[in-house]
Design an enzyme around this catalytic site. Structure first.
Site, mmCIF file in Angstrom:
data_model
loop_
_atom_site.group_PDB
_atom_site.id
_atom_site.type_symbol
_atom_site.label_atom_id
_atom_site.label_comp_id
_atom_site.label_asym_id
_atom_site.label_seq_id
_atom_site.Cartn_x
_atom_site.Cartn_y
_atom_site.Cartn_z
ATOM 1 N N ASP A 70 -7.111 3.374 -3.061
ATOM 2 C CA ASP A 70 -7.809 3.465 -1.772
ATOM 3 C C ASP A 70 -7.974 4.944 -1.442
ATOM 4 O O ASP A 70 -6.991 5.683 -1.346
ATOM 5 C CB ASP A 70 -6.980 2.765 -0.685
ATOM 6 C CG ASP A 70 -7.689 2.711 0.673
ATOM 7 O OD1 ASP A 70 -8.821 3.224 0.779
ATOM 8 O OD2 ASP A 70 -7.101 2.150 1.626
ATOM 9 N N GLU A 116 -11.086 1.112 -3.256
ATOM 10 C CA GLU A 116 -11.353 0.851 -1.839
ATOM 11 C C GLU A 116 -11.902 2.107 -1.167
ATOM 12 O O GLU A 116 -11.343 3.186 -1.295
ATOM 13 C CB GLU A 116 -10.041 0.406 -1.172
ATOM 14 C CG GLU A 116 -10.165 0.002 0.289
ATOM 15 C CD GLU A 116 -8.829 -0.488 0.876
ATOM 16 O OE1 GLU A 116 -7.880 -0.756 0.097
ATOM 17 O OE2 GLU A 116 -8.728 -0.590 2.109
ATOM 18 N N SER A 153 0.859 -1.171 0.000
ATOM 19 C CA SER A 153 0.000 0.000 0.000
ATOM 20 C C SER A 153 0.902 1.229 0.000
ATOM 21 O O SER A 153 1.596 1.492 0.987
ATOM 22 C CB SER A 153 -0.889 -0.024 1.253
ATOM 23 O OG SER A 153 -1.576 1.198 1.390
ATOM 24 N N ASP A 181 -13.627 -1.026 3.405
ATOM 25 C CA ASP A 181 -12.663 -1.169 4.499
ATOM 26 C C ASP A 181 -13.301 -0.563 5.754
ATOM 27 O O ASP A 181 -13.965 -1.267 6.531
ATOM 28 C CB ASP A 181 -11.348 -0.458 4.097
ATOM 29 C CG ASP A 181 -10.312 -0.351 5.210
ATOM 30 O OD1 ASP A 181 -10.581 -0.785 6.337
ATOM 31 O OD2 ASP A 181 -9.206 0.184 4.963
ATOM 32 N N LYS A 215 -1.245 -1.089 -4.371
ATOM 33 C CA LYS A 215 -2.351 -0.193 -4.034
ATOM 34 C C LYS A 215 -1.762 1.199 -3.896
ATOM 35 O O LYS A 215 -0.704 1.376 -3.298
ATOM 36 C CB LYS A 215 -2.973 -0.684 -2.723
ATOM 37 C CG LYS A 215 -3.810 0.310 -1.950
ATOM 38 C CD LYS A 215 -4.608 -0.430 -0.860
ATOM 39 C CE LYS A 215 -4.658 0.307 0.460
ATOM 40 N NZ LYS A 215 -5.392 -0.469 1.497
ATOM 41 N N LYS A 219 -2.748 5.228 -2.750
ATOM 42 C CA LYS A 219 -3.744 6.063 -2.093
ATOM 43 C C LYS A 219 -4.137 7.185 -3.042
ATOM 44 O O LYS A 219 -3.286 7.702 -3.790
ATOM 45 C CB LYS A 219 -3.167 6.651 -0.801
ATOM 46 C CG LYS A 219 -2.843 5.609 0.266
ATOM 47 C CD LYS A 219 -4.101 5.014 0.885
ATOM 48 C CE LYS A 219 -3.745 4.058 2.012
ATOM 49 N NZ LYS A 219 -4.954 3.486 2.645
ATOM 50 N N LYS A 256 -9.738 -6.486 7.944
ATOM 51 C CA LYS A 256 -8.640 -6.209 8.880
ATOM 52 C C LYS A 256 -9.077 -6.829 10.189
ATOM 53 O O LYS A 256 -10.068 -6.388 10.796
ATOM 54 C CB LYS A 256 -8.453 -4.702 9.073
ATOM 55 C CG LYS A 256 -7.851 -3.997 7.870
ATOM 56 C CD LYS A 256 -7.660 -2.511 8.132
ATOM 57 C CE LYS A 256 -7.091 -1.837 6.880
ATOM 58 N NZ LYS A 256 -7.181 -0.364 6.958
ATOM 59 N N GLY A 302 -4.052 -4.095 6.248
ATOM 60 C CA GLY A 302 -3.034 -3.921 7.277
ATOM 61 C C GLY A 302 -3.212 -2.564 7.914
ATOM 62 O O GLY A 302 -3.937 -1.706 7.390
HETATM 63 O O1 OSB Z 1 -6.857 2.210 4.549
HETATM 64 O O2 OSB Z 1 -5.872 0.364 4.417
HETATM 65 C C1 OSB Z 1 -5.912 1.501 4.863
HETATM 66 C C2 OSB Z 1 -2.749 2.228 6.873
HETATM 67 C C3 OSB Z 1 -3.271 2.961 7.919
HETATM 68 C C4 OSB Z 1 -4.605 3.244 7.940
HETATM 69 C C5 OSB Z 1 -5.436 2.796 6.906
HETATM 70 C C6 OSB Z 1 -4.923 2.055 5.863
HETATM 71 C C7 OSB Z 1 -3.549 1.789 5.830
HETATM 72 C C8 OSB Z 1 -2.889 1.113 4.731
HETATM 73 C C9 OSB Z 1 -1.550 0.478 5.010
HETATM 74 O O3 OSB Z 1 -3.296 1.129 3.610
HETATM 75 C C10 OSB Z 1 -1.590 -1.000 5.029
HETATM 76 C C11 OSB Z 1 -0.298 -1.589 5.546
HETATM 77 O O4 OSB Z 1 0.727 -1.463 4.879
HETATM 78 O O5 OSB Z 1 -0.292 -2.179 6.631
HETATM 79 MG MG MG Z 2 -8.167 1.095 3.312
#
Ligand code: OSB
Ligand code: MG
Length: 378
Positions: free
Chosen positions: A194, A219, A141, A244, A167, A169, A268, A296
């Protein structure tokens, strides 16, 4: 779930630690940017064996309403008192379910107890859960980047490492053009975005512009608390939506699937109250033909290990957000670190329970607060 019948024996000590680990680089999503990982760790000890639970709540409520502060309060005041010697894991889980919300706090306690029980039986966590061993797919991510060039560079590095999907953001003003830049350079990679809830239904046509890029999914485009509007949006898009933030329980997942609010679910374990609820959700989704994957929360090696074991469950057919330890931390509190093999897969950590060790010197280096919540001998 036969493991629910496991009796919980007497516990000697329960400690709550706060750790703070610097990130190699800040991690930014549409709602916030974190420069370090600050997390609660629950340590449950019995006859020399230690079960660990990492809480996925942040110190702030910018991803979820729960925080390290609220979790500390709930764990101490409402969760630990539920534990009675002689009860089974299933009994404990049922009692925990009587608490409304507070899934992150519940998952922390449940994970620590399950890790301890698995270690007491000499079983690896996935074995304790009755799941088959398998190699785990990897995904990364990427947080919001400074420029499309830097983003393309980060994607390039991830692909070179062997990640099975990337992924990125997105947020208002940093979406279609940025995805286009990545797609132009990498037309075929498994790619998804996401938004962490940055859009509203009024942005529907903007989001429909993402249909041109063959994304695996979008997402959480809409609010962290919405399910219904996602169902309206999904009808306007070809790209599958994935939820999510708005899924906290099996019931939420049922609602989302019944409404057609998503075609994929990010599970999660920390956000939904732990492994037991996660396994129920995975089963529901599998029966509905809806793929799930493990998200995660940029966890330390403790939470990351739990996520790895969970992904051996049927239904986890898509790569998750489990990436290498080294992309977040110079040094982690747990060993061994998560690494990708030559094919981009992740091995299940080798030891009993969650399978990773927490060396005392390493832990001490990153512990900023520590409190004994329970001691059997007074
Ligand atoms: O939206 O999935 C998410 C990290 C912190 C808060 C929200 C998210 C995330 C990640 C990181 O996308 C996922 C990871 O590398 O653990
Ligand atoms: Mg997310």
């Amino acid at each position: 779930m036969k493991f629910l019948q496991t009796p919980i024996g007497p516990v000697d000590h329960i400690d709550l630690l706060t750790v703070r680990l610097p990130f190699i680089q800040p991690f930014a999503i549409s709602s916030y940017a974190w420069s370090c990982k600050e997390a609660l760790l629950l340590r449950v000890e019995a006859e020399g064996l230690v079960g660990w639970g990492e809480c996925v709540a942040d110190p702030d409520p910018f991803y979820a309403p729960e925080t390290t502060g609220s979790c500390r309060y709930i764990i101490e005041k409402f969760l630990l008192p539920l534990l009675e010697p002689g009860m089974t894991l299933g009994d404990l889980s049922e009692r925990m379910h009587k608490l409304r919300g507070n899934q992150m706090a519940r998952a922390t306690f449940e994970n620590a107890v399950i890790d301890l029980l698995a270690k007491q039986q000499g079983l690896r966590l996935y074995e304790f859960l009755g799941l088959p061993e398998k190699k785990i797919m990897s995904g990364i991510s990427l947080g919001l980047q400074e420029s499309p060039d830097k983003l393309v560079q980060a994607v390039q590095e991830a692909i070179a490492k062997g990640y099975h999907r990337v992924k990125m953001k997105v947020k208002q003003g940093q979406d279609v053009e940025w995805v286009a830049a990545v797609r132009q350079r990498f037309p075929d990679i498994p790619l998804m975005v996401d938004a962490n809830g940055d859009y509203t239904l009024a942005d529907g046509s903007r989001l429909a512009g993402l249909d041109a890029f063959g994304l695996m999914m979008i997402e959480q485009p809409l609010s962290y608390s919405d399910i219904f509007q996602h169902s309206l949006l999904q009808r306007r898009l070809q790209t599958p939506l994935c939820l999510d933030e708005s899924i906290h329980s099996l019931e939420d997942a049922e609602t989302a699937l019944a409404l057609g609010a998503c075609r994929i679910i990010n599970i999660k374990q920390g956000r939904v109250g732990g492994l037991i609820e996660s396994l129920r959700m995975a089963e529901l989704a599998a029966a509905a033909g809806v793929p799930v994957w493990s998200g995660g929360m940029d966890e330390t090696g403790i939470g990351r290990a739990v996520n790895i074991h969970l992904q051996t469950a049927a239904g986890f057919t898509l790569p998750g957000d489990t990436s290498e330890t080294s992309r977040y931390f110079h040094e982690d509190i747990a060993d061994p670190p998560v690494v990708l093999d030559g094919e981009g897969y992740i091995a299940i950590p080798p030891g009993p329970g969650i399978g990773v060790e927490v060396p005392a010197d390493r832990l001490a280096r990153y512990t900023i607060q520590q409190e004994r919540l329970y001691s059997r001998k007074g």
